[in-house]
Design an enzyme around this catalytic site. Sequence first.
Site, mmCIF file in Angstrom:
data_model
loop_
_atom_site.group_PDB
_atom_site.id
_atom_site.type_symbol
_atom_site.label_atom_id
_atom_site.label_comp_id
_atom_site.label_asym_id
_atom_site.label_seq_id
_atom_site.Cartn_x
_atom_site.Cartn_y
_atom_site.Cartn_z
ATOM 1 C CG ASP A 136 -17.236 10.441 10.852
ATOM 2 O OD1 ASP A 136 -17.596 11.501 11.388
ATOM 3 O OD2 ASP A 136 -17.425 9.318 11.348
ATOM 4 C CD1 TRP A 172 -15.492 7.149 18.772
ATOM 5 C CD2 TRP A 172 -16.833 6.083 20.206
ATOM 6 N NE1 TRP A 172 -16.302 6.319 18.040
ATOM 7 C CE2 TRP A 172 -17.139 5.657 18.902
ATOM 8 C CE3 TRP A 172 -17.561 5.563 21.282
ATOM 9 C CZ2 TRP A 172 -18.119 4.717 18.636
ATOM 10 C CZ3 TRP A 172 -18.550 4.626 21.007
ATOM 11 C CH2 TRP A 172 -18.823 4.213 19.688
ATOM 12 N NE ARG A 191 -13.132 4.476 19.127
ATOM 13 C CZ ARG A 191 -13.951 3.747 19.888
ATOM 14 N NH1 ARG A 191 -13.929 3.844 21.194
ATOM 15 N NH2 ARG A 191 -14.798 2.910 19.333
ATOM 16 C CG MET A 230 -14.878 4.292 8.290
ATOM 17 S SD MET A 230 -15.520 4.148 9.975
ATOM 18 C CE MET A 230 -14.411 2.916 10.636
ATOM 19 C CG HIS A 253 -10.324 4.303 11.985
ATOM 20 N ND1 HIS A 253 -10.703 4.461 13.304
ATOM 21 C CD2 HIS A 253 -11.431 4.591 11.248
ATOM 22 C CE1 HIS A 253 -11.966 4.853 13.355
ATOM 23 N NE2 HIS A 253 -12.437 4.922 12.118
ATOM 24 C CD GLU A 301 -20.539 12.256 18.200
ATOM 25 O OE1 GLU A 301 -20.229 11.589 19.197
ATOM 26 O OE2 GLU A 301 -20.415 11.838 17.033
ATOM 27 C CG ASP A 302 -23.620 9.220 16.821
ATOM 28 O OD1 ASP A 302 -23.571 9.235 18.075
ATOM 29 O OD2 ASP A 302 -23.335 8.204 16.158
ATOM 30 C CG ASP A 343 -13.487 7.444 9.062
ATOM 31 O OD1 ASP A 343 -14.644 7.841 8.820
ATOM 32 O OD2 ASP A 343 -13.116 7.075 10.193
#
Length: 353
Positions: A202, A264, A299, A294, A297, A267-268, A204
């Site tokens: 990612d 979102w 979404r 991180m 932030h 997938e992980d 971030d």
Amino acid sequence: MLRKLFHILVFFSLLSVAYFVVFLFHSRNSTLFFFTKPQSMENGNDALSQWIKELFNLTTKAPNEGQEKIHVPRTMSKTLGPCPDTLPNLVGPLYVEFDSTRTLDDVRKEVESHLQEGGQHKPPDCIAQQKVAIIIPFRNRHEHLKHWLYYLHPILMRQQSDYSVYVINQDGEGVFNRAKLMNAGYAEALKEYDFECFVFSDVDLVPMDDRNLYRCFDSPRHLAVAMDKFNFHLPYDHYFGGVIALSKEQFLKINGFPNTYWGWGGEDDDMYKRIILRGMSISRPDMVTGKYRMVKHKRDLHNEANPRNPDKLHQTHLTMNEDGINSLKYTVKEIVRDKLFTYINVDIHAPPS
Ligand code: UD2
Ligand code: MN
């Protein structure tokens, strides 16, 4: 009589000296000339006078200056050996903050002298153990990218890997698809270099310890195990999000990422299931080495949680053979080589949001 002979001798000596001088200035290309002509002579009179000075050792240089020319730098005089297992430049825990404003130019100034165009680096004095492509899925996160580049380049250099950074931008305003961007990054990186290892990160997430190695292990690696956003704990046991590393072999064994997780989430977990279904397990650093920050932030627009994604997870064993790197379709729209990264803008045929 003797006097006359002496005059004749002097006359002929002067004549031969004169002849020699004329010969010197006008017969530079003569093959009869008994000195080897140096390369520098090609450049006209300056070079010629310099060469004559050198011939007669009339040096205008400082006494030690000339010696540098014949000194062979250490890195050129020996063949490089493999980088050691114990990395000498690691510092351990790092202070990471995102309050400072950073510009790309600031970051470039810090690290560009060590980088090749496209965000590439190799250790200068040893051969890296792995060739690593770092893949970052991206859209409209420029602030985060600056922090990532600011922290990660020096860390990756200290880790002595032969690495390149790929920022894979999703073109357009369609629904975001992190996993499909990862697949596109894998495929694009392999077109450029013989990468053995792929770190998917990612934009971030910044590690708080440089002993957390961005390289591949015997099992697929989960690197971001202790994030500040989860209070430096794993949110659940089989969590596999944030930053992961897979060798090319491991990646192909699971057919890469799924391409069908739009929006979102999920997938992980699908990746984790693929790994287990192919008989592998995951490896992790300890919870101190695996600390991360991180950038805070909200979404993003067009990346809302997709309520269909959790259900798809029940089907992974059925879908993983057809949905993955072997079914990937996308179009490259642009490739830009910055000093700090290679930016690849891809159309992944996203549905409208
Ligand atoms: C969590 C996981 C992440 C992934 C995601 C679910 C963490 C720290 N990370 O991230 O690995 O599983 O959930 O999909 O728990 N991005 C953009 N632009 C966008 C949207 C996303 O660049 O408009 C990229 C960016 O690299 C970002 C990543 O996708 O870091 C994940 O998206 P996120 O940060 O919004 O999601 P987050 O933090 O919940
Ligand atoms: Mn995030």
